[in-house]
Design an enzyme around this catalytic site. Structure first.
Site, PDB file in Angstrom:
ATOM      1  N   LEU A 196       0.837  -1.200   0.000  1.00  0.00           N
ATOM      2  CA  LEU A 196       0.000   0.000   0.000  1.00  0.00           C
ATOM      3  C   LEU A 196       0.870   1.248   0.000  1.00  0.00           C
ATOM      4  CD1 LEU A 196      -1.511  -1.820   2.712  1.00  0.00           C
ATOM      5  CD2 LEU A 196      -3.266  -0.510   1.572  1.00  0.00           C
ATOM      6  N   ASP A 197       0.334   2.306  -0.614  1.00  0.00           N
ATOM      7  CA  ASP A 197       0.992   3.585  -0.543  1.00  0.00           C
ATOM      8  C   ASP A 197       0.486   4.281   0.711  1.00  0.00           C
ATOM      9  OD1 ASP A 197       2.701   5.485  -1.923  1.00  0.00           O
ATOM     10  OD2 ASP A 197       0.903   6.735  -1.925  1.00  0.00           O
ATOM     11  N   LYS A 198       1.404   4.971   1.436  1.00  0.00           N
ATOM     12  CA  LYS A 198       0.987   5.530   2.721  1.00  0.00           C
ATOM     13  C   LYS A 198      -0.020   6.682   2.562  1.00  0.00           C
ATOM     14  CE  LYS A 198       3.422   8.478   5.212  1.00  0.00           C
ATOM     15  NZ  LYS A 198       2.652   9.574   5.766  1.00  0.00           N
ATOM     16  N   THR A 208      -3.842   6.661   1.380  1.00  0.00           N
ATOM     17  CA  THR A 208      -4.401   5.314   1.480  1.00  0.00           C
ATOM     18  C   THR A 208      -4.453   4.871   2.938  1.00  0.00           C
ATOM     19  OG1 THR A 208      -3.362   4.849  -0.624  1.00  0.00           O
ATOM     20  CG2 THR A 208      -4.254   2.996   0.559  1.00  0.00           C
ATOM     21  N   LYS A 240       9.296   2.270  -6.229  1.00  0.00           N
ATOM     22  CA  LYS A 240       8.125   1.491  -5.819  1.00  0.00           C
ATOM     23  C   LYS A 240       7.972   0.270  -6.728  1.00  0.00           C
ATOM     24  CE  LYS A 240       5.555   5.395  -3.933  1.00  0.00           C
ATOM     25  NZ  LYS A 240       4.353   6.208  -3.965  1.00  0.00           N
TER      26      LYS A 240
END
Lengths: 632, 71
Positions: A324-326, A329, A505
């Site tokens: 997950l992207d911080k 999200t 990423k």
């Protein structure tokens, strides 16, 4: 004109319509009745000739359509299940097994009637969604309301929606406010308050309030129409395992006829050969996968989760790692005041002074301070405001100089930071927070700490994901390590990578994949598109209204809610195991039947009964997926 | 190449659905016919200069199914 049912001609058309809609049921019932009467007559040993004739009649009634279908197919040189059943029934009559012939055709016709019925129920999951599509719109033109079909509304038209009405277009609210139920789009049943400037979607409902909406999209371009289209496409797209089975089935039927002929030649037993024809129909095996997938996708669609097809669903059911992207999200994405530490004077006094100074600033950390302090009372007057870039702000409040900023600002201004302040700062900074010191004259009044805080729904995310079968949760962020660590610890995330550039990423995901893991990437679908494309499953969250996200992701969560993530993964996993249950059950049934035939236990009628029952069981098992909910 | 999707009624068994796909694919002018039993739909890719929609619909009718919606 109203139809007149009393006229005999209309009785005829009524009968005709009944016949068209219910012919399978009518045929099955008649042949069933004939069998019962024939059987009774046979049992009473009243007239064997009459009993047998009734059985043959029952066979003809139930088998006529099957034979016609088989002939149609044969004309195109295609051999199908209808041909197998017809052959079996004909064969049974030839060798004098009238009862078998009648029961086989009856059961087949009953089976296909029940299958069509239950399948229609499964297909309905989507049809119900489509019924939500709005039909009419009221457009405001020259002060007059004109009613028109929803798809004819033009971009820029002003649409009026009153309380209890469905919103017919995608657009922005120009006038009014309302609580809007967005369940049709996001699957969330709680209504949302919407007012001027907010976006609304076609298919959602104005529960209370009055709205004037400027149309941005109408008809087929709306988010709602796109959802329907994507779900329909998804249900049509076949999973890989399904394609293999269908290719296999293509050669299967002719193969079975060949085997039946061989069996007859070897054993000289016509019944065994004919039974083989009946039980070998690949029904349950062929539908095992697609029925589960349609049910799974249908359930998801009603919860505002789009799964883009069987293959994606199969992959999503195997996810090992969720990345997950911080920002946005897992966290709110906007800093908030997390704590206030007072050194001298009152907290309110300090907050109001700090906020008064920060109010003039445009720094991102200023806004949370002002918002937080505004609740405490009116802000005092400020003069001589100045910004010290990278350090903080300064101004005069009630005749005294007030400074708000970091260590550097205080050092430059000759403020002494003692051990107590320094310790407090360090402790909070290790939690990922940023401290802003508030100084009046040369006295430190206290420190205000701000941080990007986790979203409320992120707190239970990791445990929910683990429960749905995910092994590991990874967080990526462009932020510094300290902030990342603090959030990761708070949310119990297994692994985090800080200070990431977008291309890095992608590398993280590649590395995870190289370790043999099935990786899902969750993002907004726009900034994270490359990472999502690299992952096995790309999941876009909060995608309502963003076409790009809906196009690029494999799984789309219309609502911006993390619960939908664990729900979607859990559902995929359930669907996958449902498919496995169905396939293994279908294979088992075929094996048992084959052994039964070899051992002469299973004959024509009982073989058909088991076969049809197995098809129905597979459909019913898949229908359980329609009821799936995440357990808390 | 054009594409059309029909929703069908009467798709009783999965095997019949698949056989109909086979029949359609054997027609001149039809490139691909994808029948989905679960959704009750058939998606056909065809060359408009070799076969018309009426002809396609006639073939579907001959195999014993009814078109209830087309797109």
């Amino acid at each position: 004109m109203e139809p007149d049912v009393r006229r005999p001609g209309n009785h005829l058309t009524m009968l005709k319509n009944l016949w068209i809609s219910q012919q399978k049921l009518i045929i099955t019932t008649i042949s069933g009745l004939l069998i019962v009467i024939g059987w009774l007559i046979g049992r009473l040993e009243f007239s064997p000739l009459l009993a047998n004739s009734l059985m043959i009649l029952a066979t003809v009634v139930a088998g006529y359509r099957i034979a016609i279908s088989a002939l149609h197919a044969l004309r195109f040189r295609v051999l199908g299940i209808n041909a197998l059943v017809t052959l079996a029934a004909l064969g049974a009559i030839v060798i004098g097994e009238y009862w078998e012939a009648a029961v086989v055709t009856f059961l087949f016709s009953l089976g296909s009637y029940l299958e069509a019925r239950t399948m229609d129920k499964t297909r309905d999951a989507l049809r119900k969604l489509m019924e939500l599509a709005p039909q009419v719109a009221r457009v405001l033109k020259n002060g007059e309301e004109i009613e028109m079909p929803a798809e004819d509304v033009q971009q820029g038209d002003l649409v009026v929606v009153r309380s209890g009405e469905k919103i017919p277009v995608d657009g922005k609210i120009i006038t009014g406010r309302a609580s809007v139920n967005q369940a049709a789009i996001t699957g969330e049943s709680l209504p949302m308050e919407k007012t001027v400037g907010d976006s609304v979607f076609s298919g959602t409902i104005n529960e209370a309030g009055y709205l004037e909406i400027e149309t941005e999209k109408s008809g087929e371009d709306t988010t709602f129409a796109r959802i329907i289209e994507l779900v329909e496409e998804a249900q049509g797209e076949k999973a890989r395992s399904q394609q293999i089975l269908e290719n296999f089935a293509r050669y299967y039927t002719p193969g079975i006829i060949l085997v039946a002929v061989l069996v007859y030649l070897i054993t000289k037993n016509p019944i065994t050969a004919l039974t083989l024809l009946v039980i070998a129909c690949p029904g349950a095996l062929v539908i095992a996968t697609p029925v589960s997938i349609v049910a799974g996708i249908g359930n998801a669609a009603r919860q505002g989760v789009l799964i883009k097809g069987g293959e994606h669903l199969e992959k999503a059911g195997k996810i090992d790692v969720v990345v997950l992207d911080k920002t946005g999200t897992l966290t709110v994405g906007q800093p908030k005041v997390t704590s206030v530490w007072v050194r001298s004077g009152s907290e309110t006094d300090m907050l109001l002074k700090a906020a008064a100074v920060e109010k003039m600033s445009e720094h991102p950390l200023a806004k949370p301070v002002v918002e937080y302090a505004s609740l405490k009372g009116p802000l005092p007057e400020v003069t001589d405001f100045q910004v010290v870039p990278g350090h903080g702000v300064a101004a005069t409040v009630a005749g005294k100089t007030v400074l708000v900023g970091n260590r550097k600002l205080m050092l430059d201004q000759g403020v002494i930071i003692d051990d107590a302040v320094e310790q407090r700062m360090a402790a909070e900074e290790n939690l990922g927070r940023t401290g802003m010191m508030v100084v009046e004259g040369q006295v430190i009044l206290g420190v205000i700490f701000v941080a990007d805080v986790p979203r409320q729904d992120a707190l239970t995310l990791v445990s929910r994901l683990k429960r749905s079968g995910v092994q590991k949760v990874v967080m990526l962020t462009g932020d510094n390590k300290r902030t990342a660590k603090a959030i990761a610890q708070q949310l119990e995330i297994d692994e985090f990578h800080a200070e990431m550039l977008p291309e890095q990423k992608v590398d993280v995901i590649k590395t995870l994949k190289q370790r043999g893991k099935i990786v899902a990437m969750v993002g907004d679908g726009i900034n994270d598109a490359p990472a999502m494309a690299t992952a096995d499953v790309g999941i876009a969250m909060g995608a309502a209204g963003t076409d790009v996200a809906m196009e690029t992701a494999d799984l789309v969560l219309m609502a911006d809610r993390l619960e939908k993530l664990s729900y979607a993964i859990g559902l995929s996993r359930h669907t996958l195991s449902n498919i496995k249950q169905n396939v293994s059950f279908a294979v088992l049934v075929v094996l048992v039947l084959l052994m039964g035939v070899m051992g002469n236990v299973v004959v024509l009628a009982s073989g058909m009964l088991v076969h049809e029952a197995s098809v129905l069981l597979v459909i019913l098992n898949a229908m359980r997926l329609l009821k799936y909910r995440e357990t808390n | 190449m054009k594409e059309i999707t029909y929703r069908l009624e009467g798709l009783g068994c999965p095997d019949c659905a698949q056989k109909m796909g086979l029949i359609l694919e054997r027609q001149k002018g039809i490139q691909k016919a994808n029948v989905n039993y679960a959704t009750g739909k058939v998606k056909i890719q065809y060359h408009a200069d070799q076969i018309t929609l009426e002809e396609i619909e006639k073939i579907i009718a001959k195999t014993g199914y009814r078109v209830i919606e087309k797109r």
